[in-house]
Design a protein around this motif. Structure first.
Motif, PDB file in Angstrom:
ATOM      1  N   GLU A 131       0.828  -1.209   0.000  1.00  0.00           N
ATOM      2  CA  GLU A 131       0.000   0.000   0.000  1.00  0.00           C
ATOM      3  C   GLU A 131       0.865   1.263   0.000  1.00  0.00           C
ATOM      4  OE1 GLU A 131      -3.686   2.038   2.503  1.00  0.00           O
ATOM      5  OE2 GLU A 131      -2.625   0.302   3.323  1.00  0.00           O
ATOM      6  N   ARG A 134       2.495   1.685  -3.528  1.00  0.00           N
ATOM      7  CA  ARG A 134       1.482   1.973  -4.547  1.00  0.00           C
ATOM      8  C   ARG A 134       0.945   3.386  -4.381  1.00  0.00           C
ATOM      9  NH1 ARG A 134      -1.961  -3.335  -6.479  1.00  0.00           N
ATOM     10  NH2 ARG A 134      -0.217  -4.145  -7.702  1.00  0.00           N
ATOM     11  N   ASN A 135       0.710   3.785  -3.152  1.00  0.00           N
ATOM     12  CA  ASN A 135       0.222   5.141  -2.913  1.00  0.00           C
ATOM     13  C   ASN A 135       1.244   6.190  -3.330  1.00  0.00           C
ATOM     14  OD1 ASN A 135      -2.215   4.223  -1.917  1.00  0.00           O
ATOM     15  ND2 ASN A 135      -1.650   4.433   0.243  1.00  0.00           N
TER      16      ASN A 135
END
Length: 211
Positions: A131, A134-135
């Protein structure tokens, strides 16, 4: 003649993009990173960080002995200065182009690389890491989107080394978890680069090397 120590990764593609655009004569020396070629002593003499790409220029501008250059960003800058191509000559244009080159080297490349690693290659799936990267990759696409809504290319109105550095890292946008419809400026920019004949020639080198 330039020897390019290369494997078909985004960082490798950066240099073939330049060499094909500039029509500089070069020879590819494969560095199979899957087999550990980057750790061989002879390659360490050229690239002390054990990373490809690297080049050896047999006709440096000072007329001296062959010159080795490592780190993809510096290679692009070196080649641009050698040829006088793909880097503005005026103070402000050069400053902007180099800002976006270093933005890729310090941001888009490392973050997208970690994104790929934790999402696809890590032996253990770590949701926090997936996460996080990806963020951050998505945030960087947003930075690109804002820039490309104001400028035809990252470094300015003309295609240049900042674009050559960044484009290869956007080729796997789907694996990065990116919805490209959210970034129409990036999509337009990618299409413009992919339409260039030199881009096709550069990417075809990957197939040649892996045969």
């Amino acid at each position: 003649m330039i020897d390019l120590y290369y494997w078909p990764t985004p960082n490798g593609h950066k240099i073939t993009l330049f060499l094909e655009e500039a029509r500089l004569p070069y020879r590819i020396v494969p560095v199979d990173i899957g087999k550990g070629d980057q750790f061989k002593p002879d390659f360490l003499k050229i690239s002390p960080n054990n990373k490809m790409p690297a080049i050896v220029d047999y006709a440096p501008a000072d007329g001296g002995e062959p010159l080795s250059v490592f780190e993809s960003g510096e290679i692009l800058l070196y080649l641009a200065e050698k040829t006088g191509l793909f880097l503005p000559k005026d103070l402000r244009g050069r400053k902007t182009a180099l800002e976006w080159l270093f933005w890729q080297v310090g941001g888009l490349g490392p973050m997208a690389g970690q994104n790929h690693h934790f999402a696809s290659y890590a032996p253990e799936k770590i949701p926090y890491a997936i996460e996080r990267y990806r963020n951050e990759t998505r945030r960087l696409y947003g930075v690109m989107e804002k820039r490309l809504s104001e400028s035809a290319f990252l470094g300015g109105p003309e295609y240049g080394i900042a674009d050559m550095a960044s484009y290869p890292w956007t080729r796997t946008w789907e694996q990065q978890g990116i919805d490209l419809t959210e970034f129409p400026g990036v999509a337009r920019w990618r299409e413009a680069i992919e339409a260039r004949p030199a881009t096709g020639r550069a990417l075809a080198k990957a197939d040649e090397v892996k045969r």
